[in-house]
Write a protein that holds these residues in place. Structure first.
Motif, PDB file in Angstrom:
ATOM      1  N   ASP A  21       0.840  -1.189   0.000  1.00 41.39           N
ATOM      2  CA  ASP A  21       0.000   0.000   0.000  1.00 41.39           C
ATOM      3  C   ASP A  21       0.875   1.237   0.000  1.00 41.39           C
ATOM      4  O   ASP A  21       2.091   1.165  -0.057  1.00 41.39           O
ATOM      5  N   GLU A  22       0.257   2.425   0.094  1.00 45.56           N
ATOM      6  CA  GLU A  22       1.011   3.673  -0.041  1.00 45.56           C
ATOM      7  C   GLU A  22       2.012   3.873   1.092  1.00 45.56           C
ATOM      8  O   GLU A  22       2.975   4.606   0.965  1.00 45.56           O
ATOM      9  N   SER A  23       1.793   3.220   2.236  1.00 40.14           N
ATOM     10  CA  SER A  23       2.703   3.382   3.369  1.00 40.14           C
ATOM     11  C   SER A  23       3.909   2.464   3.266  1.00 40.14           C
ATOM     12  O   SER A  23       4.800   2.512   4.106  1.00 40.14           O
ATOM     13  N   GLY A  24       3.944   1.594   2.235  1.00 38.82           N
ATOM     14  CA  GLY A  24       5.024   0.628   2.113  1.00 38.82           C
ATOM     15  C   GLY A  24       4.687  -0.696   2.765  1.00 38.82           C
ATOM     16  O   GLY A  24       5.492  -1.615   2.774  1.00 38.82           O
ATOM     17  N   GLN A  25       3.474  -0.810   3.308  1.00 41.73           N
ATOM     18  CA  GLN A  25       3.037  -2.034   3.965  1.00 41.73           C
ATOM     19  C   GLN A  25       2.811  -3.133   2.931  1.00 41.73           C
ATOM     20  O   GLN A  25       2.051  -2.962   1.985  1.00 41.73           O
ATOM     21  N   ALA A  26       3.485  -4.273   3.099  1.00 39.52           N
ATOM     22  CA  ALA A  26       3.279  -5.401   2.207  1.00 39.52           C
ATOM     23  C   ALA A  26       1.851  -5.901   2.355  1.00 39.52           C
ATOM     24  O   ALA A  26       1.330  -6.022   3.461  1.00 39.52           O
ATOM     25  N   ALA A  27       1.203  -6.201   1.209  1.00 41.38           N
ATOM     26  CA  ALA A  27      -0.215  -6.538   1.222  1.00 41.38           C
ATOM     27  C   ALA A  27      -0.511  -7.826   1.962  1.00 41.38           C
ATOM     28  O   ALA A  27      -1.618  -8.022   2.464  1.00 41.38           O
ATOM     29  N   ASP A  28       0.453  -8.750   2.041  1.00 44.10           N
ATOM     30  CA  ASP A  28       0.193 -10.038   2.664  1.00 44.10           C
ATOM     31  C   ASP A  28       0.618 -10.087   4.129  1.00 44.10           C
ATOM     32  O   ASP A  28       0.638 -11.153   4.739  1.00 44.10           O
ATOM     33  N   LEU A  29       0.954  -8.942   4.724  1.00 44.61           N
ATOM     34  CA  LEU A  29       1.352  -8.872   6.125  1.00 44.61           C
ATOM     35  C   LEU A  29       0.334  -8.048   6.914  1.00 44.61           C
ATOM     36  O   LEU A  29      -0.265  -7.125   6.376  1.00 44.61           O
ATOM     37  N   PRO A  30       0.143  -8.357   8.190  1.00 45.00           N
ATOM     38  CA  PRO A  30      -0.813  -7.588   8.995  1.00 45.00           C
ATOM     39  C   PRO A  30      -0.341  -6.154   9.187  1.00 45.00           C
ATOM     40  O   PRO A  30       0.863  -5.874   9.223  1.00 45.00           O
ATOM     41  N   GLY A  31      -1.271  -5.242   9.329  1.00 44.69           N
ATOM     42  CA  GLY A  31      -0.931  -3.838   9.502  1.00 44.69           C
ATOM     43  C   GLY A  31      -0.167  -3.576  10.786  1.00 44.69           C
ATOM     44  O   GLY A  31      -0.414  -4.203  11.827  1.00 44.69           O
ATOM     45  N   ALA A  32       0.764  -2.645  10.721  1.00 45.49           N
ATOM     46  CA  ALA A  32       1.609  -2.342  11.871  1.00 45.49           C
ATOM     47  C   ALA A  32       0.808  -1.753  13.022  1.00 45.49           C
ATOM     48  O   ALA A  32       1.086  -2.038  14.195  1.00 45.49           O
ATOM     49  N   ALA A  33      -0.183  -0.927  12.737  1.00 39.67           N
ATOM     50  CA  ALA A  33      -0.935  -0.246  13.792  1.00 39.67           C
ATOM     51  C   ALA A  33      -1.589  -1.245  14.738  1.00 39.67           C
ATOM     52  O   ALA A  33      -1.498  -1.118  15.966  1.00 39.67           O
ATOM     53  N   GLY A  34      -2.251  -2.268  14.174  1.00 38.29           N
ATOM     54  CA  GLY A  34      -2.896  -3.266  15.014  1.00 38.29           C
ATOM     55  C   GLY A  34      -1.897  -4.085  15.813  1.00 38.29           C
ATOM     56  O   GLY A  34      -2.120  -4.374  17.000  1.00 38.29           O
ATOM     57  N   LEU A  35      -0.793  -4.454  15.182  1.00 38.43           N
ATOM     58  CA  LEU A  35       0.243  -5.212  15.883  1.00 38.43           C
ATOM     59  C   LEU A  35       0.817  -4.416  17.048  1.00 38.43           C
ATOM     60  O   LEU A  35       1.025  -4.944  18.144  1.00 38.43           O
ATOM     61  N   LEU A  36       1.059  -3.134  16.821  1.00 35.62           N
ATOM     62  CA  LEU A  36       1.664  -2.299  17.859  1.00 35.62           C
ATOM     63  C   LEU A  36       0.709  -2.064  19.022  1.00 35.62           C
ATOM     64  O   LEU A  36       1.130  -2.033  20.188  1.00 35.62           O
ATOM     65  N   THR A  38      -1.604  -4.096  20.116  1.00 40.85           N
ATOM     66  CA  THR A  38      -1.625  -5.324  20.915  1.00 40.85           C
ATOM     67  C   THR A  38      -0.315  -5.523  21.657  1.00 40.85           C
ATOM     68  O   THR A  38      -0.293  -5.882  22.840  1.00 40.85           O
ATOM     69  N   ALA A  39       0.806  -5.284  20.964  1.00 41.75           N
ATOM     70  CA  ALA A  39       2.127  -5.481  21.575  1.00 41.75           C
ATOM     71  C   ALA A  39       2.352  -4.527  22.741  1.00 41.75           C
ATOM     72  O   ALA A  39       2.945  -4.908  23.760  1.00 41.75           O
ATOM     73  N   ALA A  40       1.872  -3.291  22.617  1.00 41.77           N
ATOM     74  CA  ALA A  40       2.039  -2.312  23.699  1.00 41.77           C
ATOM     75  C   ALA A  40       1.274  -2.748  24.940  1.00 41.77           C
ATOM     76  O   ALA A  40       1.759  -2.623  26.074  1.00 41.77           O
ATOM     77  N   GLN A  41       0.054  -3.267  24.744  1.00 41.02           N
ATOM     78  CA  GLN A  41      -0.729  -3.750  25.878  1.00 41.02           C
ATOM     79  C   GLN A  41      -0.052  -4.946  26.535  1.00 41.02           C
ATOM     80  O   GLN A  41       0.012  -5.045  27.770  1.00 41.02           O
ATOM     81  N   THR A  42       0.482  -5.846  25.712  1.00 43.20           N
ATOM     82  CA  THR A  42       1.176  -7.015  26.244  1.00 43.20           C
ATOM     83  C   THR A  42       2.430  -6.602  27.003  1.00 43.20           C
ATOM     84  O   THR A  42       2.719  -7.119  28.090  1.00 43.20           O
TER      85      THR A  42
END
Length: 231
Positions: A21-36, A38-42
């Protein structure tokens, strides 16, 4: 002609499957925002861990080259134990350390620990910041800017997502107190539920073209850690 068109269509389809996508996010990988998120809460819920800090090159405010130890916030305050390579006056020395009851003890050889005054203890390393949600890894993860998931990688046997982004000097100050500018950060979080942070690397620019990196690796998360003052 039909074979040519079929081959061309196949190339187009394969290429489309590898787009970002326009942010450089690979289409077959989960979005960074959601991962971060969850990871911050953990990360904020981590109460003990084995941790390794590696410093390479010139990093402002870091008086260590390496720390390999165990850390816990359970009980009264923060406690830690392990081995550190401490740098001072241009030389490095290995020392066993114990942080217990707000007192840091160092043994630089011979098996005898000496007590380090509280005012000087944080100059070795501020262990209390690592698991502090307001200063440590959880804050770094939660505030990472321009974040992009760039790959899947194995880190010491753990399947992870690799995320790149930028951290402000304030967001990384707990881990690197001498930070004077924003830094590029690479973060690895587990692919398992919770996206537990596994590794983080920050790159610090240098004034004369020289710079350095700080890498923090976590393992054995939330396993029991017992720390007692040396006798």
């Amino acid at each position: 002609m039909l074979r040519f068109v079929t081959a061309l269509l196949a190339v187009v389809l394969v290429t489309a499957g590898c787009t970002s996508d326009e942010s450089g996010q690979a289409a077959d990988l989960p979005g960074a925002a959601g991962l971060l998120d969850t990871a911050a809460q953990t990360a904020a819920e981590i109460t003990s861990t084995h941790f390794v800090v590696d410093v390479n090159g010139e990093v402002p405010g870091m008086a260590v080259e390496n720390i390999d130890g165990d850390l816990t916030t359970e009980g009264n305050g923060v406690a830690a134990k392990g081995i550190a390579v401490i740098t001072a006056f241009g030389s490095a020395a290995e020392a066993n350390f114990v942080l217990a009851d707000d007192v840091l003890y160092l043994d630089t050889g011979g098996g005898t620990y000496r007590e380090i005054p509280a005012a000087q203890a944080s100059m070795v390393y501020d262990f209390s910041a690592v698991l502090d949600p307001e200063r440590g890894i959880a804050k770094l993860i939660g505030n990472l800017a321009e974040a992009t998931t760039v790959a899947e990688e194995d880190v010491n046997g753990t399947a992870t997502y690799k995320i790149t982004g930028t951290a402000t000097k304030d967001d990384i100050a707990g881990l690197v107190p001498g930070a004077s500018s924003d830094v590029d950060v690479t973060l690895w979080v587990s692919k398992d539920e919770g996206n537990q942070p596994v590794k983080a690397e920050a790159v610090f620019p240098g004034g004369g073209g020289e710079g350095g990196t700080v890498t923090v690796t976590l393992s054995q998360v939330n396993e029991p850690v017992t720390v007692e003052p040396p006798q």
